[in-house]
Design a protein around this motif. Structure first.
Motif: not given
Length: 211
Positions: A34-36, A38, A40, A42, A71, A74-75, A78-79, A104
């Motif tokens: 995954t990615t946030d 931004k 980052n 995971n 994380h 959340s990712n 978010a995406t 994170v």
């Protein structure tokens, strides 16, 4: 050994976790990328990916209750995107290490020595070393009331599979790419195929299939 519900409740917590997790048998080992959004990235190992259907192609993934910082969850929220990368015998120890609680801003790719790969429009990273991987777009999230765990339902978008593993009828030979399975919390295995059998019909014993 016989056991009851009361016996399960009386077990020390870590013993019970190992024991109950082992009851469901072999489970697929996958790394979820995954990615946030931004920059980052995971990576987390999971053993709860389940096939839901082929038309449309859907998979489900069970995640722990959303009561602490997660994380991966959340990712995905978010995406709306994540990747599922099957673990093989070439990097199973590195895959296990992704379960450590990194900060994170720390990328598990860097921490365990795996290489991110990007395919198509998916913003989430794939694992380059994985020989069977696909991107998933979140379509639904459901809460299991009995224990607060979450079921994420995703649509398979695109991916890659080793040509050596693909059979003429669409079957994927996981043995040929040394796909790893998980038992319990920390047991890792590679399979030994017994064979493939013909479509089962009443009163007709199945016959062996050739790839």
């Amino acid at each position: 050994m016989q056991f009851s519900k009361d016996d399960l409740g009386a077990m020390p917590s870590r013993y019970r976790a190992h024991f109950v997790n082992s009851l469901s048998g072999y489970k697929s080992a996958n790394l979820v990328g995954t990615t946030d959004g931004k920059g980052n990235h995971n990576l987390a190992i999971v053993s709860s990916v389940v096939h839901l259907g082929a038309h449309p192609p859907l998979v489900a993934m069970i995640m722990r209750p959303d009561v602490v910082e997660r994380h991966t969850l959340s990712n995905i929220r978010a995406t709306g995107w994540y990747t599922i990368n099957q673990v093989n015998s070439g990097f199973w120890q590195a895959a296990h290490q992704t379960s450590a609680k990194y900060a994170v801003h720390e990328s598990e790719f860097d921490a365990v020595g795996l290489e991110p790969q990007f395919i198509g429009e998916c913003p989430a990273p794939f694992v380059s070393q994985s020989l069977l991987k696909y991107s998933v777009k979140l379509v639904a999230e459901q809460v299991i009331e009995q224990n607060g765990t979450l079921i994420l339902i995703g649509a398979i978008e695109q991916g890659e599979v080793s040509d050596n593993a693909l059979c003429s009828d669409g079957h994927i030979d996981l043995n040929s790419i040394d796909t790893v399975a998980i038992t319990g919390l920390d047991g890792y295995h590679v399979g030994s195929r017994l064979g493939r059998l013909s479509y089962a019909q009443p009163h007709v014993w199945p016959s062996a299939l050739d790839d």
